[in-house]
Design an enzyme around this catalytic site. Structure first.
Site, PDB file in Angstrom:
ATOM      1  N   LYS A 153      -4.443  -0.446  -1.364  1.00  0.00           N
ATOM      2  CA  LYS A 153      -4.259   0.661  -2.312  1.00  0.00           C
ATOM      3  C   LYS A 153      -5.467   1.592  -2.258  1.00  0.00           C
ATOM      4  O   LYS A 153      -6.605   1.132  -2.114  1.00  0.00           O
ATOM      5  CB  LYS A 153      -4.086   0.087  -3.723  1.00  0.00           C
ATOM      6  CG  LYS A 153      -3.708   1.099  -4.794  1.00  0.00           C
ATOM      7  CD  LYS A 153      -3.469   0.407  -6.134  1.00  0.00           C
ATOM      8  CE  LYS A 153      -3.081   1.358  -7.234  1.00  0.00           C
ATOM      9  NZ  LYS A 153      -2.852   0.691  -8.533  1.00  0.00           N
ATOM     10  N   SER A 213       1.466   1.802 -10.792  1.00  0.00           N
ATOM     11  CA  SER A 213       0.856   2.782  -9.927  1.00  0.00           C
ATOM     12  C   SER A 213       0.695   2.330  -8.479  1.00  0.00           C
ATOM     13  O   SER A 213       0.474   3.164  -7.606  1.00  0.00           O
ATOM     14  CB  SER A 213      -0.508   3.155 -10.475  1.00  0.00           C
ATOM     15  OG  SER A 213      -1.394   2.053 -10.438  1.00  0.00           O
ATOM     16  N   SER A 226       0.651  -2.408 -12.994  1.00  0.00           N
ATOM     17  CA  SER A 226       0.693  -1.588 -11.782  1.00  0.00           C
ATOM     18  C   SER A 226       0.906  -2.342 -10.473  1.00  0.00           C
ATOM     19  O   SER A 226       1.142  -1.717  -9.440  1.00  0.00           O
ATOM     20  CB  SER A 226      -0.587  -0.763 -11.666  1.00  0.00           C
ATOM     21  OG  SER A 226      -0.509   0.354 -12.514  1.00  0.00           O
TER      22      SER A 226
END
Lengths: 96, 487
Positions: free
Chosen positions: B79, B154, B178
């Site tokens: 990420k 996210s 997330s």
């Protein structure tokens, strides 16, 4: 009934947040924050008298260590990301 | 041999046995990206040549028997809020559009020590603020199961990359769901460990008291294996904890005999899609048949967790994001008048709308006059939420329910009403407030063919119970529906 966030409050929040808002953004921020605070106010229903607030789940105590440098000097690498730099320093506008 | 059909664990075994090379695996990932990335857009940064070079270097070390780790040669996606030395790390924000970290996050370092090879950096909501990966400054990621729908967020890029087989596993971060929610929306496995289990060093902070890094994987075996490698106490993160029970793969046992599982009544109540509810009840049935007892119970304070969460997360965000001022790194406005104006303009131009919204809310709840009524109140509610879970875990080994009230919404639907998007985090955020470990495993589809995620929540340090139940469920489901991983 949406909470009224007045212009003065938005102005103050803008200063605290170091954000410059356009007129449109200010209006939107007032509306959004009002809605959000209306919702967050749900917390006030709960009786929290005598409840100890917790920030971390585990009882954290200060973690001390000797102040010993373990990494090499990465000054140059750090400056690579600076928007402006000169003579191994960050360049900022005049502060006086 | 189809390399992409392997799990991370299967691939590393094949590489160590000399049947495949790390370079073959990396080539397969980039070939896959060539055909799919245009539609999915899971990555912000992925440089084929650089990734192949990294794979070559790892392959040489494997051949010299220097690398024999559990993830030897396995390509991983990370990420974009997790720092990677020498590789662009943007947090999906214009603010960090040119930021190249001088060091890697401890989690990345641990993965590389175990032999994993970085593919690139995945898309996300800007600074991890959002539940759909639509607030990214670099375009939206689409759900590989249906391109008209969001992948969740996210960590939407990481979840989409795993689901689209554009990587073998991925790292995400979970502040309010997330990792778990996008895993659920994309039909993969995602886990948030107990707070402090994985070092946050090198994770760009959103809400430090809630943030945890964790894996997104194709199955529960990969999840346990990756978490085993990620977990470490780190002097560079003073909130990381020392644990001697991180041999998580020993929990991959197909047996839940005697396990007590509770389903909070609110988790199946109003606002939950009937398809989602039915899939969760079917999953409960499976676990019951394997020897667990499952019953509904009243978990208190469910509806107070979201207001407490957004108060605390925004407050910490407003403080953490003060560092982005256009001086030491990140975006600097072109025109400005003096130092303060430089700060203001750089931040106003560099941050997107959702980030500004949370910074301002955070500044408000921390400001004098409102601090006690909002921030301090939220910390007290957090204490009560924690206590409600303590009570629940005195009766149950695990809590189960859906990861979200619905399956993945359509693109664009959530942005229109931020508050509605916040409310969709209702089942995931409590675990962050109480520091609990939680896992999301696929448990079927709704009538539109979109994946439904089953969430299991454990008490602090009970990852092994979670993994055992998740593994048992996954294996039992495989027996009845074939390969649970198949898209």
């Amino acid at each position: 009934m949406a909470k009224k966030i007045d212009d003065e409050t938005i102005e103050y929040i803008g200063i605290l947040s170091k954000l410059e808002l356009s007129e449109e953004e200010r209006q939107q921020a007032g509306t959004d924050m009002g809605k959000m605070l209306d919702y967050i106010d749900k917390m006030q229903e709960l009786d929290t008298e005598g409840v100890e607030p917790i920030s971390h789940i585990f009882r954290m105590e200060n973690v001390f260590r000797e102040d010993v440098v373990t990494n090499a000097d990465a000054g140059e690498q750090m400056l690579v990301n600076a928007p402006r730099q000169k003579d191994n320093m960050f360049v900022v506008p005049p502060t006086f | 041999m189809n390399i992409l059909s392997m799990t991370a664990v299967e691939l590393s075994r094949a590489i160590l046995a000399g049947r495949v090379t790390a370079v073959d695996a990396m080539e397969a990932v980039f070939d896959r990206m060539e055909s799919l990335e245009e539609k999915v857009h899971a990555y912000i940064t992925a440089d084929r040549e650089a990734a192949i070079r990294r794979a070559q270097a790892v392959q040489e070390r494997i051949e010299r028997k220097e690398l024999t780790g559990l993830l030897a040669g396995v390509p991983v996606a990370v990420k974009d809020n997790i720092c990677t030395e020498g590789i662009l790390t943007t947090c999906a924000s214009k603010m960090l559009s040119g930021f190249v970290p001088a060091y890697s996050a401890e989690a990345v370092y641990n993965l590389e020590k175990a032999g994993a090879v970085l593919i690139g950096k995945t898309n996300m909501d800007e600074f991890a603020m959002g539940s759909t990966t639509e607030t990214s400054a670099y375009g939206v990621t689409k759900n590989p199961r249906n391109y008209d729908h969001v992948p969740g967020g996210s960590s939407g890029g990481s979840a989409a990359a795993v689901a689209a087989k554009e990587c073998f596993f991925a790292l995400g971060s979970d502040t309010g769901g997330s990792i778990r929610q996008p895993a659920g929306f994309c039909g993969v496995v995602g886990m948030k460990p107990t707070y402090g289990t994985v070092s946050r060093y090198g994770l760009v902070a959103y809400a430090s008291s809630l943030d945890q890094i964790g894996p997104l994987t194709q199955d529960v075996t990969d999840c346990a294996t990756v978490l085993e490698i990620l977990a470490s106490q780190d002097a560079k993160d003073s909130t990381s904890i020392s644990r001697d029970d991180t041999d998580f793969s020993t929990a991959l046992v197909k047996d839940v005999t005697g396990m007590r599982i509770g389903i909070p009544r609110d988790y199946l109540g109003n606002g939950v899609d009937s398809d989602v509810r039915n899939r969760i009840l079917a999953a409960a049935d499976v676990l019951q048949k394997k020897g667990a007892t499952v019953e509904e119970f009243d978990l208190k304070l469910v509806e107070y967790a979201i207001p407490a969460y957004y108060t605390i997360a925004s407050a910490e965000a407003s403080s953490n994001l003060e560092r982005f001022d256009g001086i030491k790194y990140g975006y600097r406005a072109k025109d400005y008048d003096g130092l303060h104006n430089l700060y203001k303009k750089s931040r106003s131009e560099g941050f997107g709308a959702e980030v500004k919204r949370r910074i301002m809310l955070g500044a408000f709840v921390l400001s004098s006059g409102y601090y006690d009524a909002y921030y301090l109140k939220a910390l007290k509610v957090k204490a009560l939420v924690k206590k409600a879970f303590d009570d629940a875990f005195s009766r149950y080994d695990l809590i189960m329910g859906p990861v979200a009230p619905t399956t993945a919404p359509k693109l664009g639907e959530s942005l229109r009403d931020p508050l509605k998007m916040y409310l969709s985090d209702i089942y995931t955020i409590s675990a962050n407030l109480a520091g609990l470990p939680a896992i999301c495993v696929p448990c079927g589809e709704d009538s539109k063919g979109l994946p439904v995620g089953l969430q299991l929540i454990g008490d602090c340090f009970q990852e092994k119970k979670l993994l055992r139940a998740a593994y048992t469920y996954e294996q039992s489901r495989k027996e009845t529906c074939g390969d649970a991983r198949a898209i």
